[in-house]
Design an enzyme around this catalytic site. Sequence first.
Site, PDB file in Angstrom:
ATOM      1  N   GLY A 163      18.231   2.597  35.133  1.00  9.04           N
ATOM      2  CA  GLY A 163      19.522   3.269  35.055  1.00  9.04           C
ATOM      3  C   GLY A 163      20.431   2.696  33.974  1.00  9.04           C
ATOM      4  N   GLU A 187       1.203   2.327  10.234  1.00  8.43           N
ATOM      5  CA  GLU A 187      -0.248   2.352   9.997  1.00  8.43           C
ATOM      6  C   GLU A 187      -0.877   3.669  10.448  1.00  8.43           C
ATOM      7  OE1 GLU A 187      -0.219   0.092   8.235  1.00  8.43           O
ATOM      8  OE2 GLU A 187       0.966  -1.496   9.098  1.00  8.43           O
ATOM      9  N   ARG A 220      -4.211  -1.316  13.086  1.00  7.76           N
ATOM     10  CA  ARG A 220      -4.049  -0.273  14.106  1.00  7.76           C
ATOM     11  C   ARG A 220      -4.328  -0.821  15.497  1.00  7.76           C
ATOM     12  NH1 ARG A 220      -6.892   3.785   9.811  1.00  7.76           N
ATOM     13  NH2 ARG A 220      -4.934   4.353   8.747  1.00  7.76           N
ATOM     14  N   LEU A 230       0.827  -1.216   0.000  1.00 14.98           N
ATOM     15  CA  LEU A 230       0.000   0.000   0.000  1.00 14.98           C
ATOM     16  C   LEU A 230       0.856   1.258   0.000  1.00 14.98           C
ATOM     17  CD1 LEU A 230      -2.901   1.222   0.273  1.00 14.98           C
ATOM     18  CD2 LEU A 230      -2.493   1.236   2.745  1.00 14.98           C
ATOM     19  N   GLU A 235       3.483   4.223  -0.364  1.00 13.73           N
ATOM     20  CA  GLU A 235       4.304   4.698  -1.472  1.00 13.73           C
ATOM     21  C   GLU A 235       5.233   5.815  -0.998  1.00 13.73           C
ATOM     22  OE1 GLU A 235       0.855   3.907  -4.878  1.00 13.73           O
ATOM     23  OE2 GLU A 235       1.711   5.920  -4.618  1.00 13.73           O
ATOM     24  N   ILE A 275       7.586  -2.015   2.711  1.00 17.74           N
ATOM     25  CA  ILE A 275       6.738  -3.200   2.582  1.00 17.74           C
ATOM     26  C   ILE A 275       7.323  -4.352   3.393  1.00 17.74           C
ATOM     27  CG2 ILE A 275       5.619  -4.799   0.999  1.00 17.74           C
ATOM     28  CD1 ILE A 275       4.789  -1.795   0.767  1.00 17.74           C
TER      29      ILE A 275
END
Length: 410
Positions: A351, A375, A254, A138, A140, A170
């Site tokens: 620490g 996402e 998500r 999906l 780009e 991807i």
Amino acid sequence: MTANACAGRLFGDHFLSRLNVDEQAMVANVRRLARDALGPRAAEVAQRDVFAWDNFRLLAREGVIGTAFPREYGGTDARQVLRIRIIEELGRVCSASASLVTGADLSCRAIVAGASDDNKARLLPALCRGDIQAAFALTEPGAGSDVRGLSTTIRREGDDYVINGRKKFITRGTTADWFMVVGRAAHDPSCFIAVLVPRDAAGFAISPEVGKLGWAGVPISSLQFKDVRAQVSDRLGAEGDGFDLAQDALIRARMGHASMALGRAIGAVEIAAAYMVDRKLFGKSLGEHQGAQWMVADMVTQLEAARALVHLAAEKYDSGDPDAGIFASMAKLQATDLGMKVVTDALQLTGGRGYLQDFPLERFFRDAKLNQIGEGSSEVHKTVIGRDAIRRVRTLERHPCLKFESLENY
């Protein structure tokens, strides 16, 4: 059974009461896998960013990958309320393992929802078993969370589609056998098409894996499509369904990011709290100091609140609630931002020890950031949530304490 297996947990199992007997058994099995296999080798997996085949095969063999698939094809068609618990358990010990589960769902969801009956019968059983893999193509260079910004074009020529464009970030690019590609119809830029492309398609190129800060075990690549042909019979859904198929997969992903972030944060608090019991400072354990106790109090309280929100989002998705998408955005925003903060604070409590590579929190710290980005970044989800709230206000019941006139007149 080991003594550790019988011991209690810092974070309660109250959400498991919402699951049926079979679902609870699945969570118990995942917990066993995390304890006995995935957790002990998580540091080793994180040393090299190559696909975690051993973990993937184990999760496939144990039916965990199959939770994303329908029963008729060998899966269990699990509810989201179960999947968020599975991902949380895996995220508690190993980001790569959790990502293998979310990635299987993300890459295959559109196939489950939109493939032809022939393609479902041909691909889904093998995907469910882990014999083959798919990737979700999906994002780009110029479009990620904004699906409407895609520039990849898909043109119909007879019984074929011709694809041109580029994809990046991807996951499973170098291991996938099939790619679910989303692009714009060349004849109508408002029409989105999703189509399956085989790995060996002419004109299709996969870049070498790209190094990254964390999440070792799930490498990423870029894709190039130059007049790549895919059969019309390999389209997912109808022409124009590409956007909705992508959005459905993203909503689930998500919630997966949110659950993974919570699991990692839970693990971080457990590790930091154990250290606080052992570490002596000014004549008493670190855990006996009020300042440290207050940090832990904030962390556990906020995490339990975030778990409730993620569970609500999953319930809404399972019930088909139209608000599921917005609540998935809320859950991802809240849980991933909180997860980054909690892991940071847990490392601070430990620490110098926490900063060392042989201690788990160093790995947790590096892995936490991507959940805020993948996402849809936190900032994108803030925009989505805020825009939705303002839109709703215009049509909702007016607050009873206000006058029925413009508030500019006060």
